[in-house]
Design an enzyme around this catalytic site. Sequence first.
Site, PDB file in Angstrom:
ATOM      1  CE  LYS A   1      61.031   9.224 -89.294  1.00  0.00           C
ATOM      2  NZ  LYS A   1      62.009   9.979 -90.082  1.00  0.00           N
TER       3      LYS A   1
ATOM      4  CB  VAL B   1      55.432   9.358 -88.852  1.00  0.00           C
ATOM      5  CG1 VAL B   1      55.522   9.026 -90.340  1.00  0.00           C
ATOM      6  CG2 VAL B   1      55.471   8.093 -88.016  1.00  0.00           C
TER       7      VAL B   1
HETATM    8  N1  HSE Z   1      66.979  11.348 -89.547  1.00  0.00           N
HETATM    9  C1  HSE Z   1      65.657  11.591 -90.001  1.00  0.00           C
HETATM   10  C2  HSE Z   1      65.678  12.072 -91.434  1.00  0.00           C
HETATM   11  C3  HSE Z   1      64.900  12.606 -89.201  1.00  0.00           C
HETATM   12  O1  HSE Z   1      66.751  12.172 -92.045  1.00  0.00           O
HETATM   13  O2  HSE Z   1      64.618  12.339 -91.960  1.00  0.00           O
HETATM   14  C4  HSE Z   1      64.435  12.066 -87.902  1.00  0.00           C
HETATM   15  O3  HSE Z   1      63.561  11.003 -88.076  1.00  0.00           O
END
Ligand code: HSE
Length: 430
Positions: free
Chosen positions: A207, A134
């Site tokens: 998350k 997270v």
């Molecule tokens: N794809 C996610 C973001 C990062 O754009 O924050 C990995 O969790």
Amino acid sequence: MMSSKTLKIGVLGCGVVGSQVVRLLLANKADLSTRAGANLQLVKVAVRNPKSKNYGVPDELLTSDLKSVVSDPQVDLIVELLGGIEPARELILTALKNGKSVVTANKALLAKHGAELYAAADNANVDLYYEAAVAGAIPILRPLRESLVGDQVLKVMGIVNGTTNYILTKMDENGAAFEDALREAQKLGFAEADPTADVEGGDAAAKAAILAGLAFHSRVTDLDVYKEGISKITATDVKVAKAMDLVIKLLAIADVTNDGAIAVRVHPALISRAHPLASVRDSYNAVFVESASAGQMMFYGRGAGGEPTASAILGDLVAVARNKLSGGLGPRESDYADLKIAKIGDTQTRYLIRLNVADKPGVLESVAHVFASNQVSIQTVRQSGAGDKAELIVMTHISKESALSATVKDLSKLDSVTDVASVLRVEGEI
Ligand code: HSE
């Protein structure tokens, strides 16, 4: 001074994050080993196809046999960076069963199968750490699990997806349409070719489940999280927000309803430009926590990227190594509170509703009547335009989501309402 003990490490996956974990582990081996209290020796890096590219890993460490790493009796600690559900789940379960502590960044897996994995770690008396899952580099899970365990968390509200925060920042700065801001983010490498998981809120929902579970000492899965993405946010929504000194952010929010259930959701929301989360721009992440005694705190930093995420992974690796050497285990997530999950209809917030209406006598009264009959109290109404193009912008007081949904349904049935152009939730003081 280097310890005489050695802990052997196997890494599964060597992509953007894995390659930085390997690089930093090799480059900073002496310091990390001294901090851990044992020689941290990288012995295997498993990738699906070792010959497909130069991984920057000594040839003798590379293997395509993922299972052999988690079954090797010589390996003490596993770093799982494959992502996705399988084979990561099966490999982690095997590693734990074989007495190896595991560090992972796999939010999707933890949000879906966390209970099974935590139980497997408990049964095997080993650690399962996942700070990087997270908000990348930002220390937020350890503060929730350890630093704030003596307090009562009231609310967690985070910007936990960098891609969507980048897109919304560009829409706010340049007045760009969603599609144009997304294209720019893809060109600059901030957004994936298939941006669905980011823009529709799936990544943030995983998350949010992890944050909510830790904050409220309960089991929360991705299926418990209500989610709406940002693909329907228009340049007009952003312009209207700006004119009211507000900004639109994709928020992951978890709090507890009056009935004692966890309300956990991911959706775009309006916040005041004075709110600390409003200053979180571009691809940065931040998690704003309110607790009974400590009050308000914000944890801010890089939420993604190879090196920042590797920082969190290596922090966990040193921590699990220390625990192993001391013969103990790190603090665990607890689920003693066992709170239920609230229905989205039971959550309460304020709303900003934009309506296109005919500009005729009695229209405002009929609109106000719909709000009143659904027990939604209006705080302010603004009108702009005239004739066919009049627009009403209604800000409500705090209302139940179910009452607001019924209001919107009834409003769209009114002859005088051409359309309900947008409904946005409003968080915090404005
Ligand atoms: N794809 C996610 C973001 C990062 O754009 O924050 C990995 O969790």
